[in-house]
Design a protein around this motif. Sequence first.
Motif, PDB file in Angstrom:
ATOM      1  N   MET A   1       0.841  -1.191   0.000  1.00  0.00           N
ATOM      2  CA  MET A   1       0.000   0.000   0.000  1.00  0.00           C
ATOM      3  C   MET A   1       0.875   1.239   0.000  1.00  0.00           C
ATOM      4  N   LEU A   2       0.554   2.164  -0.844  1.00  0.00           N
ATOM      5  CA  LEU A   2       1.349   3.384  -0.926  1.00  0.00           C
ATOM      6  C   LEU A   2       1.067   4.278   0.270  1.00  0.00           C
ATOM      7  N   GLN A   3       2.065   5.058   0.636  1.00  0.00           N
ATOM      8  CA  GLN A   3       1.895   5.969   1.757  1.00  0.00           C
ATOM      9  C   GLN A   3       1.293   7.273   1.246  1.00  0.00           C
ATOM     10  N   LEU A   4       0.304   7.769   1.983  1.00  0.00           N
ATOM     11  CA  LEU A   4      -0.392   8.977   1.554  1.00  0.00           C
ATOM     12  C   LEU A   4       0.568  10.150   1.401  1.00  0.00           C
ATOM     13  N   GLN A   5       1.466  10.276   2.366  1.00  0.00           N
ATOM     14  CA  GLN A   5       2.395  11.396   2.302  1.00  0.00           C
ATOM     15  C   GLN A   5       3.258  11.290   1.049  1.00  0.00           C
ATOM     16  N   ALA A   6       3.658  10.072   0.704  1.00  0.00           N
ATOM     17  CA  ALA A   6       4.489   9.863  -0.482  1.00  0.00           C
ATOM     18  C   ALA A   6       3.708  10.230  -1.744  1.00  0.00           C
ATOM     19  N   ILE A   7       2.417   9.887  -1.766  1.00  0.00           N
ATOM     20  CA  ILE A   7       1.590  10.247  -2.925  1.00  0.00           C
ATOM     21  C   ILE A   7       1.514  11.759  -3.050  1.00  0.00           C
ATOM     22  N   ARG A   8       1.330  12.405  -1.914  1.00  0.00           N
ATOM     23  CA  ARG A   8       1.251  13.864  -1.900  1.00  0.00           C
ATOM     24  C   ARG A   8       2.556  14.483  -2.421  1.00  0.00           C
ATOM     25  N   ASP A   9       3.677  13.934  -1.952  1.00  0.00           N
ATOM     26  CA  ASP A   9       4.974  14.528  -2.279  1.00  0.00           C
ATOM     27  C   ASP A   9       5.432  14.238  -3.704  1.00  0.00           C
ATOM     28  N   HIS A  10       5.063  13.073  -4.203  1.00  0.00           N
ATOM     29  CA  HIS A  10       5.627  12.667  -5.506  1.00  0.00           C
ATOM     30  C   HIS A  10       4.557  12.293  -6.522  1.00  0.00           C
ATOM     31  N   LYS A  11       3.457  12.978  -6.479  1.00  0.00           N
ATOM     32  CA  LYS A  11       2.340  12.576  -7.325  1.00  0.00           C
ATOM     33  C   LYS A  11       2.733  12.420  -8.791  1.00  0.00           C
ATOM     34  N   ASP A  12       3.392  13.415  -9.339  1.00  0.00           N
ATOM     35  CA  ASP A  12       3.693  13.372 -10.767  1.00  0.00           C
ATOM     36  C   ASP A  12       4.665  12.247 -11.113  1.00  0.00           C
ATOM     37  N   THR A  13       5.652  12.061 -10.248  1.00  0.00           N
ATOM     38  CA  THR A  13       6.599  10.954 -10.463  1.00  0.00           C
ATOM     39  C   THR A  13       5.864   9.625 -10.427  1.00  0.00           C
ATOM     40  N   PHE A  14       4.954   9.502  -9.479  1.00  0.00           N
ATOM     41  CA  PHE A  14       4.208   8.253  -9.334  1.00  0.00           C
ATOM     42  C   PHE A  14       3.344   7.984 -10.565  1.00  0.00           C
ATOM     43  N   ILE A  15       2.688   9.025 -11.057  1.00  0.00           N
ATOM     44  CA  ILE A  15       1.829   8.846 -12.234  1.00  0.00           C
ATOM     45  C   ILE A  15       2.664   8.352 -13.404  1.00  0.00           C
ATOM     46  N   LYS A  16       3.840   8.967 -13.561  1.00  0.00           N
ATOM     47  CA  LYS A  16       4.734   8.570 -14.649  1.00  0.00           C
ATOM     48  C   LYS A  16       5.158   7.112 -14.474  1.00  0.00           C
ATOM     49  N   ALA A  17       5.502   6.760 -13.234  1.00  0.00           N
ATOM     50  CA  ALA A  17       5.984   5.401 -12.962  1.00  0.00           C
ATOM     51  C   ALA A  17       4.864   4.372 -13.176  1.00  0.00           C
ATOM     52  N   LEU A  18       3.655   4.725 -12.793  1.00  0.00           N
ATOM     53  CA  LEU A  18       2.540   3.790 -12.957  1.00  0.00           C
ATOM     54  C   LEU A  18       2.238   3.536 -14.431  1.00  0.00           C
ATOM     55  N   LYS A  19       2.606   4.483 -15.275  1.00  0.00           N
ATOM     56  CA  LYS A  19       2.421   4.289 -16.730  1.00  0.00           C
ATOM     57  C   LYS A  19       3.157   3.046 -17.197  1.00  0.00           C
ATOM     58  N   LYS A  20       4.300   2.758 -16.551  1.00  0.00           N
ATOM     59  CA  LYS A  20       5.072   1.575 -16.931  1.00  0.00           C
ATOM     60  C   LYS A  20       4.281   0.300 -16.686  1.00  0.00           C
ATOM     61  N   ARG A  21       3.321   0.393 -15.778  1.00  0.00           N
ATOM     62  CA  ARG A  21       2.431  -0.742 -15.538  1.00  0.00           C
ATOM     63  C   ARG A  21       1.185  -0.647 -16.401  1.00  0.00           C
ATOM     64  N   ASN A  22       1.192   0.333 -17.283  1.00  0.00           N
ATOM     65  CA  ASN A  22       0.035   0.585 -18.141  1.00  0.00           C
ATOM     66  C   ASN A  22      -1.192   0.959 -17.311  1.00  0.00           C
ATOM     67  N   ILE A  23      -0.935   1.706 -16.265  1.00  0.00           N
ATOM     68  CA  ILE A  23      -2.029   2.165 -15.418  1.00  0.00           C
ATOM     69  C   ILE A  23      -2.076   3.677 -15.475  1.00  0.00           C
ATOM     70  N   ASP A  24      -3.275   4.178 -15.698  1.00  0.00           N
ATOM     71  CA  ASP A  24      -3.440   5.624 -15.667  1.00  0.00           C
ATOM     72  C   ASP A  24      -3.666   6.049 -14.227  1.00  0.00           C
ATOM     73  N   GLY A  25      -2.600   6.527 -13.617  1.00  0.00           N
ATOM     74  CA  GLY A  25      -2.657   6.827 -12.195  1.00  0.00           C
ATOM     75  C   GLY A  25      -3.217   8.189 -11.864  1.00  0.00           C
ATOM     76  N   ALA A  26      -3.341   9.052 -12.868  1.00  0.00           N
ATOM     77  CA  ALA A  26      -3.678  10.450 -12.586  1.00  0.00           C
ATOM     78  C   ALA A  26      -4.972  10.588 -11.796  1.00  0.00           C
ATOM     79  N   SER A  27      -6.052  10.014 -12.340  1.00  0.00           N
ATOM     80  CA  SER A  27      -7.332  10.207 -11.669  1.00  0.00           C
ATOM     81  C   SER A  27      -7.373   9.401 -10.370  1.00  0.00           C
ATOM     82  N   LEU A  28      -6.703   8.241 -10.391  1.00  0.00           N
ATOM     83  CA  LEU A  28      -6.666   7.364  -9.222  1.00  0.00           C
ATOM     84  C   LEU A  28      -6.037   8.087  -8.028  1.00  0.00           C
TER      85      LEU A  28
END
Length: 423
Positions: A1-28
Amino acid sequence: MLQLQAIRDHKDTFIKALKKRNIDGASLLENVLDLDDKRKATQTQLDATLAESNKLSKEIGLLFKSGKGQEANALKEKTGSLKESSKQLGEQLNSIAEELQNLLYQIPNIPHESVPAGSTDEDNEEIFREGDIPTLINDAQPHWELAKKYDIIDFELGVKVTGAGFPVYKGKGARLQRALIAYFLDKNTAAGYTEIQVPHLVNETSGYGTGQLPDKEGQMYHVGDDDLYLIPTAEVPITNLFRDEILNEQKFPICYTAYTPCFRREAGSYGAHVRGLNRLHQFDKVELVRVEHPEKSYQALDGMVEHVKEILRELKLPYRILRLCGGDLGFTSALTFDFEVFSTAQDRWLEISSVSNFETYQANRLKLRYKDENGKSQFAHTLNGSSLALPRVLAGILENYQTAEGIQIPEVLIPYCGFDKIE
RNA sequence: GGAGAAAUGGCAGAGUGGUCGAAUGCGGCAGUCUUGAAAACUGUUGAGGGUCACACCUCCGGGGGUUCGAAUCCCUCUUUCUCCGCCA
């Protein structure tokens, strides 16, 4: 499970990284943060209401003590509406928190920066290859034929007793299995891992702790009467040993190894690729689990890879290492290296080990923490790897070591087997 | 499976309706003393949310209830211990 603070701090990086899993993380991720804001706001409101009501209760207590019953009763009236609203807010908070939790459960781990993008196993990146592929005798056979020829594995008997995918090992086949388990455990303990034996059934909480639930609900055997799950890998009970623990930093690294059978329903598997030992419902595996300081976890991962390499070198099996692409990466993993042994008679690679770093993803679910030098709680990193999964190693040995006179036993296993040939 | 007892901070263990997040001891950490260590003494020491920081809120096995107010009373589940039964 991802940490909320980490999502807050690195949202854009995370969205980019999730693309590698073919997941659209933006809205999620946006949804998660919105819900968390809502959660905080509701929590604050509830806290204020409770604070007010606590204050009144204290006053009432004091009034009663000093014999001012009248005034106390007057105050009591006030608490009624506070109670009502705190009840409502509490329910609101619970439902928001549950929604948030469910959303977080659906988001897989953020892939490590070295993970290549891709969707299937064809996009995995081969990073290493070693060992000679032997030239086999003319009428070389796949392992299921060899198993029958030498009467060491009986698939039909397993079907009779249980069903497909539950083989019966016989004679030298059984002994070879036991030899492999002992050999693997010896290698692992020599490398500093502590051997343990763990339960083969786990409760629901453990399933959630390591991430098999809710993601792979249908892949585990479930014992309904007692609401327990048969373990799909020793990773589950071993890692859950540390659930709700706050470790002293000095305890690192924690290194465990265990042999267990593994049970997988493998719903949806079919065809020639599941023949023989290639895919089973029950198989044996020796597992490595490490709990590490976040700064050391990737070094530890490399160490585990080197360790598995050494075993395969000793067994003299041709193998390769793949860095899994985003699409093939397990739900909870940040970086995974798969080891595949070449099955000469089948002319294909068989996965025999999977070594992964989960970073804080499991730790967050498990609430597995340590105290850092400032005395603050931090999530630890968890890792695991197979060392090794038995059936495909066995398949590899049978196929690669076959000769006209029988199956040669790899040098290092002879002391464990007590024989050097299956004929 | 039957009968009884219990579950509190890292551990032990007090607390049976208000000022209790919780006495005390041990352990941990910091300091005094010491060349250093031990002993002794002093201080400090649960987790989570929230905040710039405070405030504040939640947590005494889990869930529910009674009450203005619950570690404390009631219900329920789970676990542990003792005795009996069964048993690898």
